[in-house]
Design a protein around this motif. Structure first.
Motif, PDB file in Angstrom:
ATOM      1  N   UNK A 123       1.270  -0.896  -0.294  1.00 35.10           N
ATOM      2  CA  UNK A 123       0.011  -0.133  -0.114  1.00 35.10           C
ATOM      3  C   UNK A 123       0.826   1.127  -0.109  1.00 35.10           C
ATOM      4  N   UNK A 124       1.558   1.376   0.458  1.00 38.12           N
ATOM      5  CA  UNK A 124       2.452   2.152   0.821  1.00 38.12           C
ATOM      6  C   UNK A 124       3.481   2.518  -0.684  1.00 38.12           C
ATOM      7  N   UNK A 125       3.865   1.549  -1.026  1.00 40.13           N
ATOM      8  CA  UNK A 125       4.262   1.532  -2.603  1.00 40.13           C
ATOM      9  C   UNK A 125       2.980   2.155  -3.485  1.00 40.13           C
ATOM     10  N   UNK A 126       2.532   1.480  -3.650  1.00 34.43           N
ATOM     11  CA  UNK A 126       1.287   2.292  -3.920  1.00 34.43           C
ATOM     12  C   UNK A 126       1.192   3.619  -4.198  1.00 34.43           C
ATOM     13  N   UNK A 127       1.405   4.326  -2.695  1.00 38.48           N
ATOM     14  CA  UNK A 127       0.705   5.608  -2.553  1.00 38.48           C
ATOM     15  C   UNK A 127       2.004   6.669  -2.962  1.00 38.48           C
ATOM     16  N   UNK A 128       3.542   5.485  -2.908  1.00 36.70           N
ATOM     17  CA  UNK A 128       4.259   6.157  -3.508  1.00 36.70           C
ATOM     18  C   UNK A 128       4.669   6.983  -5.294  1.00 36.70           C
TER      19      UNK A 128
ATOM     20  N   UNK B  65      14.020   6.937   8.164  1.00 37.88           N
ATOM     21  CA  UNK B  65      13.800   6.299   9.189  1.00 37.88           C
ATOM     22  C   UNK B  65      12.445   6.863  10.767  1.00 37.88           C
ATOM     23  N   UNK B  66      12.094   7.237   9.969  1.00 44.47           N
ATOM     24  CA  UNK B  66      10.974   8.278  10.600  1.00 44.47           C
ATOM     25  C   UNK B  66       9.584   7.099  10.570  1.00 44.47           C
ATOM     26  N   UNK B  67       9.321   6.551  11.631  1.00 44.36           N
ATOM     27  CA  UNK B  67       8.269   5.941  10.811  1.00 44.36           C
ATOM     28  C   UNK B  67       6.606   6.996  11.939  1.00 44.36           C
ATOM     29  N   UNK B  68       7.010   7.000  12.456  1.00 43.31           N
ATOM     30  CA  UNK B  68       6.092   7.630  13.232  1.00 43.31           C
ATOM     31  C   UNK B  68       5.900   9.293  11.818  1.00 43.31           C
ATOM     32  N   UNK B  69       6.727   9.767  11.259  1.00 48.84           N
ATOM     33  CA  UNK B  69       6.666  10.996  10.287  1.00 48.84           C
ATOM     34  C   UNK B  69       5.573  10.002   8.955  1.00 48.84           C
ATOM     35  N   UNK B  70       6.002   8.979   9.109  1.00 49.47           N
ATOM     36  CA  UNK B  70       5.045   7.796   7.581  1.00 49.47           C
ATOM     37  C   UNK B  70       3.592   7.505   8.524  1.00 49.47           C
ATOM     38  N   UNK B  71       3.694   8.136   9.845  1.00 49.34           N
ATOM     39  CA  UNK B  71       2.197   7.717   9.761  1.00 49.34           C
ATOM     40  C   UNK B  71       1.738   8.564  10.551  1.00 49.34           C
TER      41      UNK B  71
ATOM     42  N   UNK C 230       3.641  25.707  14.103  1.00 46.81           N
ATOM     43  CA  UNK C 230       4.930  24.012  13.539  1.00 46.81           C
ATOM     44  C   UNK C 230       3.890  23.004  15.144  1.00 46.81           C
ATOM     45  N   UNK C 231       4.251  22.381  14.523  1.00 45.15           N
ATOM     46  CA  UNK C 231       3.557  21.258  15.415  1.00 45.15           C
ATOM     47  C   UNK C 231       4.575  19.956  15.193  1.00 45.15           C
ATOM     48  N   UNK C 232       4.362  18.931  15.889  1.00 41.20           N
ATOM     49  CA  UNK C 232       5.400  17.950  16.392  1.00 41.20           C
ATOM     50  C   UNK C 232       4.509  16.756  16.067  1.00 41.20           C
ATOM     51  N   UNK C 233       3.094  16.059  16.329  1.00 34.47           N
ATOM     52  CA  UNK C 233       1.939  16.256  16.620  1.00 34.47           C
ATOM     53  C   UNK C 233       1.056  16.614  16.237  1.00 34.47           C
ATOM     54  N   UNK C 234       0.245  16.954  14.895  1.00 33.13           N
ATOM     55  CA  UNK C 234      -1.297  17.179  15.021  1.00 33.13           C
ATOM     56  C   UNK C 234      -2.106  16.232  13.866  1.00 33.13           C
ATOM     57  N   UNK C 235      -3.595  16.382  14.645  1.00 32.59           N
ATOM     58  CA  UNK C 235      -4.920  16.256  13.400  1.00 32.59           C
ATOM     59  C   UNK C 235      -5.195  16.712  12.388  1.00 32.59           C
ATOM     60  N   UNK C 236      -6.493  16.058  11.559  1.00 34.52           N
ATOM     61  CA  UNK C 236      -6.328  16.691  10.525  1.00 34.52           C
ATOM     62  C   UNK C 236      -6.779  18.170  10.744  1.00 34.52           C
ATOM     63  N   UNK C 237      -7.751  18.935  12.104  1.00 31.53           N
ATOM     64  CA  UNK C 237      -8.415  19.733  12.548  1.00 31.53           C
ATOM     65  C   UNK C 237      -7.073  21.145  12.941  1.00 31.53           C
ATOM     66  N   UNK C 238      -6.107  20.428  12.921  1.00 34.91           N
ATOM     67  CA  UNK C 238      -5.031  20.943  13.825  1.00 34.91           C
ATOM     68  C   UNK C 238      -4.714  21.965  12.502  1.00 34.91           C
TER      69      UNK C 238
ATOM     70  N   UNK D  91       0.297   9.646   6.446  1.00 35.42           N
ATOM     71  CA  UNK D  91      -0.429   8.541   5.496  1.00 35.42           C
ATOM     72  C   UNK D  91      -2.097   8.641   6.379  1.00 35.42           C
ATOM     73  N   UNK D  92      -2.465   9.241   8.124  1.00 32.62           N
ATOM     74  CA  UNK D  92      -3.306   9.227   8.862  1.00 32.62           C
ATOM     75  C   UNK D  92      -3.545  11.097   8.439  1.00 32.62           C
ATOM     76  N   UNK D  93      -3.184  11.617   7.657  1.00 33.29           N
ATOM     77  CA  UNK D  93      -3.431  13.582   8.119  1.00 33.29           C
ATOM     78  C   UNK D  93      -3.143  14.228   6.757  1.00 33.29           C
ATOM     79  N   UNK D  94      -2.001  13.953   6.144  1.00 31.72           N
ATOM     80  CA  UNK D  94      -1.844  14.838   5.418  1.00 31.72           C
ATOM     81  C   UNK D  94      -2.264  13.958   3.681  1.00 31.72           C
ATOM     82  N   UNK D  95      -2.477  12.820   3.606  1.00 35.77           N
ATOM     83  CA  UNK D  95      -3.164  12.326   2.364  1.00 35.77           C
ATOM     84  C   UNK D  95      -4.280  11.875   2.903  1.00 35.77           C
TER      85      UNK D  95
END
Length: 676
Positions: free
Chosen positions: A528-533, A586-592, A652-660, A595-599
């Motif tokens: 799925x990640x490859x398809x997105x890329x 190497x940043x798994x949180x970044x990708x998560x 700026x934020x290190x953790x955010x939601x769609x609303x943020x 995927x969950x918010x920006x995409x």
């Protein structure tokens, strides 16, 4: 010194060595030599390249010519953006250090009876292109090369006494496609054009693609080489390769190295202990020194015949074309490398190859010429558990040779392995000097295994480089696919050991389901990640092409831009709202988070607005320019999302939601509007 390293590996681990080795780019010169093929690596089972990097077309200025007339063949190489091919050796525009580059060659050929003569080839004008630094520098260097639509003009003069009729002209072009990171396998493309010779045919006016041809070329006298185009060009004669090494006229050196490799196989623990026993058996049956030597010769012939028999199917395959082309397929090179790596572990003692017990029951007597021959064959067979690991890679590598050379390589291996039996049959007293097995022979076997592991790593890396060259979007996900590979291994091991440990159906079913779930889940996620890329890559390429067609710049508003300080500054100066996503491979949180918010909608659609420019700030490398920006922002870690606008605020934020994110964009744009 890539070739030097591979040469050493080939000598010891595979029993073969190149005639000559030279420094070269790891992929650019790896698989040289000509091949008859189309301009695209062929697809085996649907796994070919997505699209050719260079397409080929040939046409004649006219297809009906009068005796004494002239015509021109235009051979055009059309390169996709970012790719180029090396210029002809005739132009001599490459700097020192590019000896590995496969220069473009073009030739015409026809039957001896065809009444045509060629004139000097007119090569296209090279242009500046970025290529990987052959000295190992991280930044590409600029050299002259062919790019875009590069047309080679091949002029032909028809003899005054030419008979009317149809004549076939074969057009052949050899080139190597490269970008600023890697070079792909060289391609030789061929096309046949039919020319009609007819009295009274008018001489055509050169137009279209032929307008750039200098007609004064027809007035020049042909050189001896140009007058006989049906002969092979000197630069291609004998240019077959083995693992990328040009055999040329030094094939004897390869045979000697193959013989040395075969001799080294005798030092393995499966072979060394039986040599004295075999020789003593021969001399016991012989009775006299003369007959002992004769029986020893036939034993050596048996060992050699075993190896030649292995080479026959490879020779038959190589006779159908140039199998070296398959090394241009990422999955073949990578698969060969993985196979070699696994086999090297067996060579070092992790597992063993066991022959069927029926094989060991075959024990011919060495008391006759026929018996000695079979005695030698079985001697080689019994050694398979120790040297069988090298046969797979050897089959793949030697398949790139013509049939007779394949048989020569395998025959030399057999001769090297048979040499001790021949020598010791002549001098049986030397048997006492043969070293016994022990730590030394095990060490030889382990060193061979490590060298083979190095060769496997090389081919695996070459396959991955080709994969990334063909599918750039996969490059940032290779480590995830590596995780899938090891998760799959762990799952298979879980199921295998469960069936060994327990006979109860419940544990077997439960752990089998767990194994399947682990494999399926990991593949599902990474696929799925490859398809997105891939979708993002295709979308970005389409946007770049559209921008170029409209005469626009490289700043895009509908896709994620790669961060650069200049583009970042340009976006702010032009009044865009800028969104910066700081991430790393190497940043798994970044990708998560992405995927969950920006995409996801509604953020995804909002970021595509015409007044918003998004940047991916990749910090995978410690030298990435984004680190300076991160420091300027007073941040020390990622993930980090920044929304800003010149004259507006910054969020700026290190953790955010769609609303943020949506609120931050609205606030920044509102502050900018209020400040006007």
């Amino acid at each position: 010194m890539i070739r030097t390293v591979i040469a050493a590996i080939a000598v010891v681990a595979l029993g073969l060595a190149p005639a000559a080795a030279q420094d070269s780019d790891a992929l650019g010169g790896l698989f040289g030599g000509s091949s008859k093929s189309s301009s695209q690596t062929p697809s085996f089972g649907g796994f070919g390249q997505d699209a050719p990097k260079v397409s080929f077309a040939a046409e004649a200025s006219q297809t009906t010519v009068a005796p004494g007339g002239t015509f021109v063949i235009a051979a055009t190489l059309t390169h996709i953006d970012g790719f180029h091919s090396w210029p002809s050796a005739d132009q001599d525009v490459l700097p020192d250090g590019f000896d590995f580059a496969v220069r473009t060659e073009a030739s015409l050929s026809w039957d001896d009876a065809v009444p045509f003569e060629t004139r000097a080839t007119q090569w296209p004008e090279p242009h500046a292109a970025l290529v990987a630094d052959p000295n190992g520098g991280s930044a590409p260097v600029e050299v002259m090369a062919y790019d875009g639509a590069a047309t080679i003009f091949l002029p032909v003069v028809v003899a005054e006494d030419a008979s009317a009729g149809s004549y076939g002209v074969s057009v052949s072009v050899l080139y190597q496609a490269c970008d600023d990171k890697v070079c792909l396998i060289p391609e030789q493309v061929d096309e046949t054009i039919t020319i009609e010779v007819a009295a009274g045919a008018e001489q055509a006016v050169l137009a279209g693609v032929f307008e750039g041809f200098d007609e004064a070329t027809f007035s020049a006298e042909p050189s001896p080489e140009q007058a006989s185009p049906n002969s092979e060009p000197a630069t291609q004669a004998g240019s077959r390769t083995f693992f990328g090494f040009d055999l040329g006229g030094g094939f004897l050196v390869v045979l000697l190295a193959a013989g040395l490799g075969g001799f080294i196989l005798n030092l393995t623990p499966c072979v060394l202990p039986v040599i004295p026993i075999k020789v003593m058996t021969i001399t016991h049956h012989a009775g006299t020194p003369g007959k002992a030597l004769l029986l020893g010769i036939w034993t050596a012939v048996g060992v050699t015949s075993f190896w030649i028999a292995l080479g026959i199917p490879v020779a038959l395959v190589s006779g159908f074309g140039d199998p070296s082309r398959v090394f241009g397929l990422w999955w073949f090179s990578g698969g060969l490398g993985l196979f070699m790596a696994v086999m090297s572990l067996g060579l070092m003692g992790l597992f063993t190859i066991a022959l069927p017990q029926a094989v060991y029951k075959v024990n011919p007597k060495a008391d006759s010429l026929h018996g000695s021959f079979l005695f030698g064959v079985m001697t080689a067979v019994f050694g398979l558990p120790c040297f069988g690991f090298v046969i797979g890679p050897l089959l793949g590598g030697s398949a790139t040779q013509p049939p007779l050379q394949v048989l020569g390589i395998f025959g030399a291996l057999g001769a090297g392995m048979a040499l001790p039996y021949l020598v010791l049959s002549a001098k049986p007293s030397w048997v006492e000097r043969i070293p016994r097995t022990g730590p030394a022979s095990e060490l030889v076997k382990q060193v061979m295994g490590l060298l083979m592991f190095g060769a496997g790593a090389f081919f695996l890396g070459a396959g991955l480089l080709t994969l990334v060259a063909e599918r750039p979007y996969v490059g940032s996900l290779l480590h995830f696919w590596a995780v899938v590979f090891f998760v799959s291994l762990a799952s298979i091991w879980l199921v295998y050991r469960t069936f060994q440990i327990s006979r109860k159906p419940l544990p077997r079913v439960v752990f089998s389901l767990i194994g399947v779930a682990l494999i399926g889940g990991s593949i599902w996620f990474v696929a799925g990640e490859t398809a997105i890329a891939r979708a993002a890559f295709d979308e970005k390429q389409a946007a770049l092409e559209a921008a170029e067609a409209d005469g626009g710049g490289v700043l895009l508003t509908t896709v994620w831009n790669d961060y650069s300080p200049a583009l970042h500054e340009q976006a702010l100066e032009e009044g865009y709202t800028v969104v910066l996503d700081f991430t790393a491979s190497w940043c798994v949180n970044c990708k998560a988070l992405k995927a969950a918010v920006l995409n996801k909608e509604p953020v995804k659609g909002t970021l595509r607005a015409d007044d918003i420019v998004t940047f991916t700030v990749d910090l995978s490398s410690t030298k990435a320019p984004g680190w300076d920006l991160l420091s300027e922002l007073g941040q020390t870690g990622i993930p980090l999302l920044v929304v800003e606008r010149d004259g507006g605020g910054r969020w700026m934020s290190n953790a955010y939601t769609s609303g943020d994110v949506l609120s931050a964009i609205e606030d920044v744009q509102g502050e900018q509007t209020a400040s006007r």
